[in-house]
Design a protein around this motif. Structure first.
Motif, PDB file in Angstrom:
ATOM      1  N   ARG A 186       7.819  -4.739  10.550  1.00  0.00           N
ATOM      2  CA  ARG A 186       7.204  -5.803   9.741  1.00  0.00           C
ATOM      3  C   ARG A 186       8.246  -6.851   9.363  1.00  0.00           C
ATOM      4  O   ARG A 186       7.960  -8.052   9.355  1.00  0.00           O
ATOM      5  N   ALA A 187       9.438  -6.404   9.058  1.00  0.00           N
ATOM      6  CA  ALA A 187      10.509  -7.344   8.716  1.00  0.00           C
ATOM      7  C   ALA A 187      10.852  -8.236   9.908  1.00  0.00           C
ATOM      8  O   ALA A 187      11.084  -9.440   9.756  1.00  0.00           O
ATOM      9  N   GLN A 188      10.879  -7.653  11.105  1.00  0.00           N
ATOM     10  CA  GLN A 188      11.145  -8.443  12.309  1.00  0.00           C
ATOM     11  C   GLN A 188      10.058  -9.483  12.532  1.00  0.00           C
ATOM     12  O   GLN A 188      10.327 -10.611  12.929  1.00  0.00           O
ATOM     13  N   GLU A 189       8.814  -9.111  12.257  1.00  0.00           N
ATOM     14  CA  GLU A 189       7.709 -10.067  12.405  1.00  0.00           C
ATOM     15  C   GLU A 189       7.871 -11.227  11.445  1.00  0.00           C
ATOM     16  O   GLU A 189       7.683 -12.391  11.810  1.00  0.00           O
ATOM     17  N   LEU A 190       8.209 -10.930  10.196  1.00  0.00           N
ATOM     18  CA  LEU A 190       8.411 -11.982   9.215  1.00  0.00           C
ATOM     19  C   LEU A 190       9.545 -12.913   9.630  1.00  0.00           C
ATOM     20  O   LEU A 190       9.435 -14.131   9.539  1.00  0.00           O
ATOM     21  N   ILE A 197      11.991 -16.946   3.963  1.00  0.00           N
ATOM     22  CA  ILE A 197      10.901 -16.267   3.254  1.00  0.00           C
ATOM     23  C   ILE A 197      11.333 -16.089   1.806  1.00  0.00           C
ATOM     24  O   ILE A 197      12.525 -15.885   1.526  1.00  0.00           O
ATOM     25  N   THR A 198      10.387 -16.159   0.885  1.00  0.00           N
ATOM     26  CA  THR A 198      10.746 -15.982  -0.524  1.00  0.00           C
ATOM     27  C   THR A 198      11.110 -14.524  -0.775  1.00  0.00           C
ATOM     28  O   THR A 198      10.521 -13.612  -0.194  1.00  0.00           O
ATOM     29  N   LEU A 202       9.071 -10.917   0.193  1.00  0.00           N
ATOM     30  CA  LEU A 202       9.729  -9.872   0.980  1.00  0.00           C
ATOM     31  C   LEU A 202       9.810  -8.568   0.203  1.00  0.00           C
ATOM     32  O   LEU A 202       9.576  -7.482   0.750  1.00  0.00           O
ATOM     33  N   LEU A 203      10.099  -8.660  -1.090  1.00  0.00           N
ATOM     34  CA  LEU A 203      10.197  -7.473  -1.936  1.00  0.00           C
ATOM     35  C   LEU A 203       8.868  -6.721  -1.986  1.00  0.00           C
ATOM     36  O   LEU A 203       8.819  -5.501  -1.792  1.00  0.00           O
ATOM     37  N   GLN A 223      14.889 -18.377  -1.585  1.00  0.00           N
ATOM     38  CA  GLN A 223      14.576 -18.308  -0.160  1.00  0.00           C
ATOM     39  C   GLN A 223      15.656 -17.517   0.569  1.00  0.00           C
ATOM     40  O   GLN A 223      16.851 -17.761   0.377  1.00  0.00           O
ATOM     41  N   LEU A 224      15.240 -16.577   1.413  1.00  0.00           N
ATOM     42  CA  LEU A 224      16.169 -15.801   2.234  1.00  0.00           C
ATOM     43  C   LEU A 224      16.027 -16.206   3.690  1.00  0.00           C
ATOM     44  O   LEU A 224      14.908 -16.362   4.186  1.00  0.00           O
ATOM     45  N   GLY A 225      17.166 -16.379   4.371  1.00  0.00           N
ATOM     46  CA  GLY A 225      17.147 -16.715   5.781  1.00  0.00           C
ATOM     47  C   GLY A 225      16.708 -15.532   6.630  1.00  0.00           C
ATOM     48  O   GLY A 225      16.794 -14.368   6.210  1.00  0.00           O
TER      49      GLY A 225
END
Length: 325
Positions: A186-190, A197-198, A202-203, A223-225
């Protein structure tokens, strides 16, 4: 044939020939034996944002700011007539007047005439700027995909190797492994679908159903890269998993509060300072030996260039994570 009829015939042929040239969507010029422009089509005038009167009669190599004055290109074009040769796809990158940075492929051939004795040249310019940009973007995307797949495979392999070493039985191993793998995917998809992503989004995605309805979050928009998404997801999923197995999420009244701030650290670097605090749960104590979950949290934090600290307080686990932004 009367002289007037001959003139009308010649004029009609010239108009038709000029119409053919102007119908072409690629910029085209015709050069005489001195390599001066005798004809320039509408596409040439429009593409290079010039006046026709400023082009006709001028040497190809004097046009604009001398963009075509390239020794190798001049040599190739000068060789077309005497050697019955052709210039095909010669690339010119230049900051052109009025139109900016562009890349053109230049073709030059002798103009075909019935007596096969023409001393004129037909020069065609193909603007490939956008095509090359799209090609470069596609190559970058492919390379980035390969890189992320290699990283993902490394994560899956590490999860498999560490999980099997810690699990009590096959069912526990399967469930734990698949849960961690699902978070990684799921993280890879995001990361693949957006540049940033905020942190709050993500949390919540990382905690998922484990903390549904019992997760409180407080902090400014951050925002996280894409490069940080996988590691951050794994860290907070592991904290949620531990809370569901041993901590606050094992009891009905237990809850998790996550707060964060943005701080300035050494060398003016910005950090996300985040605190995960469990409350109303059973008393927790450190394990006798460091488990895979703790190793994952510490390892992922270090990989991001940050730090992690786990405290087993009376009210529940308190984890402090610092991540450079």
């Amino acid at each position: 044939m009367m002289l007037e009829d001959l003139y009308r015939l010649l004029k009609s042929g010239h108009v038709q020939a000029q119409g053919v040239v102007d119908t072409m969507t690629q910029p085209v010029v015709v050069l005489d034996r001195n390599l001066s422009v005798t004809t320039a089509n509408n596409a040439f005038i429009k593409t290079f944002a010039v006046d026709r009167d400023d082009v006709l009669g001028q040497s190809l190599f004097d046009l604009g700011n001398g963009q075509w004055e390239i020794p190798e290109l001049r040599h190739l074009i000068e060789s077309v007539i005497p050697k019955a040769a052709a210039v095909v796809g010669y690339e010119v990158k230049h900051d052109f007047p009025s139109i900016g940075q562009r890349t053109f492929l230049v073709d030059a051939r002798r103009l075909v005439q019935p007596d096969d004795n023409s001393s004129s040249l037909l020069v065609i310019f193909d603007d490939v700027t956008e095509r090359q940009r799209q090609s470069a973007e596609q190559e970058f995307i492919i390379a980035e995909t390969r890189h992320r797949m290699r990283n993902l495979f490394a994560v899956v392999r590490a999860i498999a190797m560490q999980t099997i070493a810690r699990s009590a039985d096959v069912v526990d191993y399967r469930d734990t492994f698949l849960a961690r793998l699902e978070v990684a995917l799921r993280a890879q998809e995001l990361a693949a679908n957006r540049d940033t992503i905020t942190f709050d989004t993500l949390l919540r995605q990382a905690v998922g159903e484990l903390g549904a309805g019992r997760l409180e979050t407080h902090g400014p928009p951050v925002q996280l890269g894409g490069a940080k998404v996988l590691s951050v997801s794994m860290i907070f999923h592991e904290l949620a998993t531990n809370a569901a197995k041993y901590g606050a999420l094992t009891v009905h009244d237990g809850k998790v509060t996550v707060t964060w701030t943005v701080e300035t650290g050494p060398r003016a670097r910005t950090y996300l300072s985040c605190q995960w605090r469990e409350s109303n749960g059973p008393r927790v104590v450190p394990a006798e030996e460091k488990g895979y979950g703790t190793e994952l949290i510490e390892g992922m934090s270090a990989q991001l260039g940050g730090t992690s600290e786990l405290k087993y307080e009376h009210g529940g686990l308190v984890a402090t994570i610092r991540i450079p932004l």
